[in-house]
Design a protein around this motif. Structure first.
Motif, mmCIF file in Angstrom:
data_model
loop_
_atom_site.group_PDB
_atom_site.id
_atom_site.type_symbol
_atom_site.label_atom_id
_atom_site.label_comp_id
_atom_site.label_asym_id
_atom_site.label_seq_id
_atom_site.Cartn_x
_atom_site.Cartn_y
_atom_site.Cartn_z
ATOM 1 N N TYR A 148 -9.678 3.354 -0.474
ATOM 2 C CA TYR A 148 -8.462 2.975 -1.191
ATOM 3 C C TYR A 148 -8.517 1.465 -1.451
ATOM 4 O O TYR A 148 -8.791 0.675 -0.565
ATOM 5 C CB TYR A 148 -7.276 3.349 -0.313
ATOM 6 C CG TYR A 148 -5.886 3.032 -0.794
ATOM 7 C CD1 TYR A 148 -5.591 2.740 -2.122
ATOM 8 C CD2 TYR A 148 -4.825 3.064 0.111
ATOM 9 C CE1 TYR A 148 -4.295 2.469 -2.524
ATOM 10 C CE2 TYR A 148 -3.527 2.802 -0.280
ATOM 11 C CZ TYR A 148 -3.261 2.511 -1.590
ATOM 12 O OH TYR A 148 -1.975 2.245 -1.982
ATOM 13 N N GLY A 149 -8.245 1.064 -2.698
ATOM 14 C CA GLY A 149 -8.338 -0.343 -3.044
ATOM 15 C C GLY A 149 -7.494 -1.236 -2.163
ATOM 16 O O GLY A 149 -7.890 -2.364 -1.835
ATOM 17 N N ASP A 150 -6.318 -0.759 -1.750
ATOM 18 C CA ASP A 150 -5.473 -1.596 -0.907
ATOM 19 C C ASP A 150 -6.027 -1.751 0.501
ATOM 20 O O ASP A 150 -5.687 -2.715 1.187
ATOM 21 C CB ASP A 150 -4.050 -1.037 -0.858
ATOM 22 C CG ASP A 150 -3.176 -1.629 -1.953
ATOM 23 O OD1 ASP A 150 -3.424 -2.787 -2.334
ATOM 24 O OD2 ASP A 150 -2.260 -0.947 -2.433
ATOM 25 N N VAL A 151 -6.880 -0.837 0.948
ATOM 26 C CA VAL A 151 -7.560 -1.024 2.232
ATOM 27 C C VAL A 151 -8.609 -2.123 2.092
ATOM 28 O O VAL A 151 -8.706 -3.029 2.934
ATOM 29 C CB VAL A 151 -8.204 0.287 2.712
ATOM 30 C CG1 VAL A 151 -9.060 0.051 3.948
ATOM 31 C CG2 VAL A 151 -7.128 1.327 3.010
ATOM 32 N N THR A 152 -9.409 -2.049 1.025
ATOM 33 C CA THR A 152 -10.400 -3.099 0.760
ATOM 34 C C THR A 152 -9.726 -4.461 0.691
ATOM 35 O O THR A 152 -10.145 -5.437 1.322
ATOM 36 C CB THR A 152 -11.137 -2.813 -0.557
ATOM 37 O OG1 THR A 152 -11.811 -1.557 -0.456
ATOM 38 C CG2 THR A 152 -12.139 -3.904 -0.877
ATOM 39 N N ALA A 204 0.824 -1.210 0.000
ATOM 40 C CA ALA A 204 0.000 0.000 0.000
ATOM 41 C C ALA A 204 0.859 1.260 0.000
ATOM 42 O O ALA A 204 0.530 2.254 -0.667
ATOM 43 C CB ALA A 204 -0.931 -0.003 1.207
ATOM 44 N N ALA A 205 1.967 1.237 0.756
ATOM 45 C CA ALA A 205 2.856 2.400 0.792
ATOM 46 C C ALA A 205 3.554 2.595 -0.550
ATOM 47 O O ALA A 205 3.713 3.729 -1.025
ATOM 48 C CB ALA A 205 3.884 2.232 1.911
ATOM 49 N N ALA A 230 -1.892 8.067 5.258
ATOM 50 C CA ALA A 230 -0.718 7.528 5.938
ATOM 51 C C ALA A 230 0.263 6.891 4.974
ATOM 52 O O ALA A 230 1.433 6.697 5.315
ATOM 53 C CB ALA A 230 -1.142 6.518 7.000
ATOM 54 N N THR A 231 -0.189 6.558 3.757
ATOM 55 C CA THR A 231 0.709 6.021 2.729
ATOM 56 C C THR A 231 0.985 7.058 1.635
ATOM 57 O O THR A 231 1.477 6.706 0.559
ATOM 58 C CB THR A 231 0.114 4.759 2.088
ATOM 59 O OG1 THR A 231 -1.100 5.083 1.411
ATOM 60 C CG2 THR A 231 -0.140 3.683 3.129
ATOM 61 N N LEU A 232 0.652 8.315 1.890
ATOM 62 C CA LEU A 232 0.854 9.437 0.954
ATOM 63 C C LEU A 232 -0.035 9.346 -0.273
ATOM 64 O O LEU A 232 0.278 9.920 -1.317
ATOM 65 C CB LEU A 232 2.337 9.554 0.541
ATOM 66 C CG LEU A 232 3.363 9.632 1.682
ATOM 67 C CD1 LEU A 232 4.756 9.893 1.127
ATOM 68 C CD2 LEU A 232 2.986 10.700 2.696
ATOM 69 N N ASN A 233 -1.141 8.608 -0.165
ATOM 70 C CA ASN A 233 -2.098 8.499 -1.266
ATOM 71 C C ASN A 233 -3.045 9.691 -1.200
ATOM 72 O O ASN A 233 -3.937 9.749 -0.361
ATOM 73 C CB ASN A 233 -2.871 7.185 -1.155
ATOM 74 C CG ASN A 233 -3.777 6.952 -2.347
ATOM 75 O OD1 ASN A 233 -4.173 7.884 -3.038
ATOM 76 N ND2 ASN A 233 -4.137 5.708 -2.581
ATOM 77 N N THR A 234 -2.842 10.656 -2.100
ATOM 78 C CA THR A 234 -3.596 11.911 -2.097
ATOM 79 C C THR A 234 -4.696 11.951 -3.150
ATOM 80 O O THR A 234 -5.263 13.020 -3.408
ATOM 81 C CB THR A 234 -2.642 13.089 -2.350
ATOM 82 O OG1 THR A 234 -1.901 12.831 -3.566
ATOM 83 C CG2 THR A 234 -1.653 13.242 -1.202
#
Length: 360
Positions: A269-273, A85-86, A244-248
């Protein structure tokens, strides 16, 4: 003197002002381009634990020193989900800040040694291909190969290939055909061709998955089951974890812009799902180590208030591992499907993991 904060004056100022735009349009990408992303992130234990706790990934080797030592780690390492994710989050400003649909990701691999807190992450992406979208003339389709590296050693820690729709500066003329539908009306009327029986493993050890596959062999059966846990999306998962992963990306943070989008609201965010669904699955298995992920797709939007559940199919099991510990674990390949409270698939992908064996 002009009062710029007067409502009428400020409204006129906004109307006259140009916008300093962020991100790149489809036309800005060309096959073979290499982008070194300026942003970086120091992978920290609090960041790792924050991601893991919110996505219900509770593997003790990533929390406790004694469990980490048992697994062969020097200390609790960075979890592959947080690392993935990061790595993607750092790329968003350059690759997908303009918006567009996350179409999928594959060949997610972790080729290096375990990653520990304090590692400085540097990321680069190469444009693999660009294509016109026949169904959405205002978008193009871009695929990138992304590599997350240790900034000190240049070792590759995480790599993958992902594909997005990206807005164009100017729509192009297309035939509007879109993707061809699969199957005939007669086939659709027959209903889905599912196995007659679903076999559930008796436990979460490697031997349990082997036994379940053997019970399903040579029968009209599949090793498939759903997981009990669910996680309802809230402000932390929808907005805080991406930041927190700089995904803006505006899809996760700008309600005003997203009000006119197909989702009608900001989305998860897809990576959270994905990580939430994997957390549900891992709670029913004895994971030793993650190997890689393939064929990841995101099927519909997940927004605040939606609940993410998970369903698993066990595809195969082999009594070998890629690096050491062959007496402690075996390799299992899964298909995981995340679904929402309306039983709609929202994510799917295949996962290869080393699963702990029972100790005598």
């Amino acid at each position: 003197m002009t009062d710029w904060t007067d409502p009428d004056t400020f409204a006129q100022a906004l109307e006259n002002a140009d916008t300093r735009e962020k991100g790149n349009y489809f036309e800005d990408f060309a096959e073979g381009d290499l982008l070194a992303h300026d942003l970086g992130l120091t992978l920290s234990r609090p960041g790792n634990e924050g991601w893991m706790s919110q996505t219900l990934n509770h593997d003790p080797a990533y929390w406790r020193t004694d469990a980490a030592h048992e697994r062969g780690f020097d200390e609790p390492p960075i979890h592959p989900d947080y690392l993935t994710a990061a790595t993607l989050g750092i790329t968003v400003e350059d690759l997908s800040e303009k918006g567009g649909y996350f179409l999928g990701r594959t060949d997610v691999r972790f080729p290096g040694a375990p990653v520990y807190p304090g590692t400085e992450l540097r990321v680069e992406s190469e444009v693999v291909s660009t294509a016109t979208s026949s169904s959405r003339p205002e978008y193009g389709i871009v695929t990138w190969r992304t590599r997350g590296k240790d900034a000190q050693t240049d070792d590759v820690l995480c790599s993958y290939e992902r594909t997005n729709m990206i807005p164009r500066r100017e729509p192009v003329a297309t035939d509007g055909s879109g993707a061809a539908a699969s199957g005939s009306e007669d086939e659709a009327a027959d209903g889905p061709d599912l196995p007659a029986e679903f076999v559930v493993p008796d436990g979460g050890y490697f031997e349990d998955f082997v036994d379940a596959l053997e019970r399903a062999a040579d029968r009209d059966a599949a090793v498939a089951y759903r997981h009990e846990r669910g996680r309802t999306q809230d402000d932390v998962t929808v907005a805080a974890l991406p930041l927190a992963t700089l995904n803006t990306a505006k899809q996760h943070h700008n309600v005003d812009v997203m009000a006119d989008s197909p989702s009608g609201d900001i989305v998860t965010y897809g990576d959270v799902t994905r990580s939430t669904a994997l957390g549900h699955a891992r709670s029913d298995e004895r994971t030793w180590r993650e190997v890689g992920f393939d064929d990841e797709q995101f099927h519909t939007f997940v927004a605040a208030g939606d609940t993410v559940y998970a369903f698993t199919r066990v595809l195969e099991a082999e009594d070998e591992v890629s690096r050491g510990a062959s007496d402690r674990a075996g390799t299992v390949r899964f298909e995981h499907i995340a679904f929402n409270q309306d039983d709609e698939p929202v994510y799917s992908g295949t996962r290869t993991a080393e699963i702990r064996k029972r100790s005598d």
